[in-house]
Design an enzyme around this catalytic site. Sequence first.
Site, mmCIF file in Angstrom:
data_model
loop_
_atom_site.group_PDB
_atom_site.id
_atom_site.type_symbol
_atom_site.label_atom_id
_atom_site.label_comp_id
_atom_site.label_asym_id
_atom_site.label_seq_id
_atom_site.Cartn_x
_atom_site.Cartn_y
_atom_site.Cartn_z
ATOM 1 N N GLU A 192 38.251 11.150 -49.464
ATOM 2 C CA GLU A 192 37.693 12.550 -49.051
ATOM 3 C C GLU A 192 38.651 13.688 -48.913
ATOM 4 O O GLU A 192 38.909 14.492 -48.160
ATOM 5 C CB GLU A 192 36.951 12.372 -47.657
ATOM 6 C CG GLU A 192 35.824 11.445 -47.857
ATOM 7 C CD GLU A 192 34.786 11.199 -46.674
ATOM 8 O OE1 GLU A 192 34.709 12.165 -46.101
ATOM 9 O OE2 GLU A 192 34.262 10.249 -46.778
ATOM 10 N N ALA A 216 28.746 11.177 -54.767
ATOM 11 C CA ALA A 216 29.122 11.081 -55.837
ATOM 12 C C ALA A 216 29.733 12.364 -56.451
ATOM 13 O O ALA A 216 29.055 13.263 -57.156
ATOM 14 C CB ALA A 216 28.597 10.465 -56.905
HETATM 15 C C1 LIG Z 1 38.692 3.313 -52.231
HETATM 16 C C2 LIG Z 1 38.267 4.566 -52.961
HETATM 17 C C3 LIG Z 1 37.077 5.118 -52.489
HETATM 18 C C4 LIG Z 1 36.783 6.609 -52.944
HETATM 19 N N1 LIG Z 1 35.356 6.665 -52.635
HETATM 20 C C5 LIG Z 1 34.670 7.852 -53.058
HETATM 21 C C6 LIG Z 1 33.211 8.312 -52.800
HETATM 22 O O1 LIG Z 1 32.560 7.768 -52.266
HETATM 23 N N2 LIG Z 1 32.955 9.466 -53.603
HETATM 24 C C7 LIG Z 1 33.933 10.398 -54.233
HETATM 25 O O2 LIG Z 1 33.447 11.487 -54.859
HETATM 26 N N3 LIG Z 1 35.022 10.117 -54.654
HETATM 27 C C8 LIG Z 1 35.721 8.869 -53.993
HETATM 28 N N4 LIG Z 1 36.885 8.385 -54.073
HETATM 29 C C9 LIG Z 1 37.851 9.336 -54.722
HETATM 30 C C10 LIG Z 1 39.052 10.067 -54.023
HETATM 31 O O3 LIG Z 1 38.297 11.024 -53.152
HETATM 32 C C11 LIG Z 1 39.866 10.797 -54.836
HETATM 33 O O4 LIG Z 1 40.640 9.532 -55.532
HETATM 34 C C12 LIG Z 1 40.975 11.687 -54.313
HETATM 35 O O5 LIG Z 1 40.295 12.681 -53.952
HETATM 36 C C13 LIG Z 1 42.114 12.005 -55.198
HETATM 37 O O6 LIG Z 1 41.669 12.253 -56.429
HETATM 38 P P1 LIG Z 1 42.486 11.575 -57.745
HETATM 39 O O7 LIG Z 1 42.426 10.055 -57.494
HETATM 40 O O8 LIG Z 1 42.009 12.159 -59.101
HETATM 41 O O9 LIG Z 1 43.825 12.158 -57.559
HETATM 42 P P2 LIG Z 1 44.485 13.504 -58.120
HETATM 43 O O10 LIG Z 1 43.647 14.580 -57.848
HETATM 44 O O11 LIG Z 1 44.769 13.124 -59.583
HETATM 45 O O12 LIG Z 1 45.953 13.608 -57.341
HETATM 46 C C14 LIG Z 1 46.936 12.928 -57.798
HETATM 47 C C15 LIG Z 1 48.121 13.312 -56.741
HETATM 48 O O13 LIG Z 1 48.441 14.529 -56.945
HETATM 49 C C16 LIG Z 1 48.121 15.241 -55.322
HETATM 50 N N5 LIG Z 1 47.728 16.505 -55.945
HETATM 51 C C17 LIG Z 1 46.605 16.929 -56.643
HETATM 52 N N6 LIG Z 1 46.529 18.215 -56.596
HETATM 53 C C18 LIG Z 1 47.356 18.738 -55.891
HETATM 54 C C19 LIG Z 1 47.848 20.076 -55.186
HETATM 55 N N7 LIG Z 1 46.974 21.381 -55.525
HETATM 56 N N8 LIG Z 1 48.619 20.203 -54.280
HETATM 57 C C20 LIG Z 1 49.351 19.385 -53.994
HETATM 58 N N9 LIG Z 1 49.054 17.868 -54.190
HETATM 59 C C21 LIG Z 1 48.132 17.715 -55.283
HETATM 60 C C22 LIG Z 1 47.285 14.360 -54.769
HETATM 61 O O14 LIG Z 1 47.495 14.706 -53.343
HETATM 62 C C23 LIG Z 1 47.667 12.833 -55.303
HETATM 63 O O15 LIG Z 1 49.186 12.640 -54.644
HETATM 64 C C24 LIG Z 1 37.294 7.142 -53.807
HETATM 65 C C25 LIG Z 1 38.698 6.789 -54.061
HETATM 66 C C26 LIG Z 1 38.899 5.512 -53.724
HETATM 67 C C27 LIG Z 1 40.275 4.793 -53.969
#
Ligand SMILES: Cc1cc2nc3c(=O)[nH]c(=O)nc-3n(C[C@H](O)[C@H](O)[C@H](O)COP(=O)(O)OP(=O)(O)OC[C@H]3O[C@@H](n4cnc5c(N)ncnc54)[C@H](O)[C@@H]3O)c2cc1C
Length: 393
Positions: free
Chosen positions: A366, A124
Amino acid sequence: MAWDGLSDEQREIRELVRSLARERIAPRAAEIDKRGEFPWDMVELMREHELLALPYEEAYGGTGTGTLTVLVAIEEISKVCATTGLILAVQELGSLGIKLAGSEEQKERWLPRLACGEWLAAYALTEAGSGSDSAAMRTEARLVGDEYVLSGSKRFITNAGVANVYVVFAKTDPSAGHSGISAFVVPSDASGFEVGRLEPKMGIKGSTTGELFFNECRIPADNLLGEEGEGFKIAMRILDRSRPGVAAQGLGLAQGATDYALDYAKSRETMGKPIAEHQLIAGMLADMETKCEAARGVLYKVGAMIDEDAPPEEITKISAMAKLLCTDVAMEVTTDAVQILGGYGYIQEYPLERMMRDAKITQIYEGTNQIQRLVIAREMLKENRAFLLAGVG
Ligand SMILES: Cc1cc2nc3c(=O)[nH]c(=O)nc-3n(C[C@H](O)[C@H](O)[C@H](O)COP(=O)(O)OP(=O)(O)OC[C@H]3O[C@@H](n4cnc5c(N)ncnc54)[C@H](O)[C@@H]3O)c2cc1C
């Protein structure tokens, strides 16, 4: 050693998993997707056949067969059901914090019950306001007597509501940025711990993805992993080791879709011959197979590097490359496989639309594939490479 780099033992395990996948998992995959319920029967199957023991050393009740074997197993299962493949991948993800940063006593406390499959694990890190920018997390933990008290919430956590232990990251020093983050093991029965809503989603529908709430949640002080302030480093070391699991899930989807499309193309006829003999379809199949084979090369390489204790910075780079390549291939190849089936690719009677929906998440979780590119480029910039054309005018 065969050309695929697998030992005889690894090939034997692959055969066992392949036949379980074909005979026991594949027949359940469509229903798991349709009902969107966590497949406890698949957990039971993996327990019975010791697949959940694959990520652990023998000393803690595991098989001691190493990372490459885990990746091969995830790949084989994901060829037929990515939700079930994810159960094994997340058992590894959720245990890595304990394996990499836990004390001997902590390993003995938690790993054997994870290795026998009695318990499931979760990781988490993500919060509503912090995904890619994980250091912006707001969950806090403060030491009160011999307990840590956690307050805040997490979002999008795989295995929410089904895991027994959650490795949770929280700020013990909110003013210190990355170095104020610590890692904890939170058992599901801790007071003040609550699972919130589970998200309906596009794919991997049998896997739970949910919110976690820490309402003055109390855990023993010795559930801290490593030292206070080491949490961010632990989280990143975990991801270096767990991203190949997502890569294996992606590769399994890609190869499964290629195999299905090939079979279909041999029997579906148009204009007097099987569509596999139309050059445009044959070319697509060739590209799909080539992409899978290239992705497998990188994936197995990172598995072997982890098993041989390669330097951490080399693992960081190749692990991000494996995740990026295998999961981009998963999306491209499953999309092409749907195209090869034409209308039949788009309807739910056939498995390919599910595989295409399942593939999408592998490019997101991830660390999104944009983040993988940043990691790879950062490692490239650190390398002191000789430039062959130096001095050429
Ligand atoms: C089905 C599912 C299972 C998951 N399981 C887990 C879990 O078990 N544990 C856990 O901790 N998390 C989990 N997650 C969370 C997942 O890892 C995050 O959703 C992911 O890392 C992206 O974060 P965000 O959704 O906040 O997107 P954001 O960080 O808001 O990103 C939005 C967009 O901007 C882009 N972006 C962001 N920063 C940059 C940058 N510096 N340069 C270029 N592009 C950028 C991203 O690539 C993306 O396209 C899960 C998510 C889903 C949907």
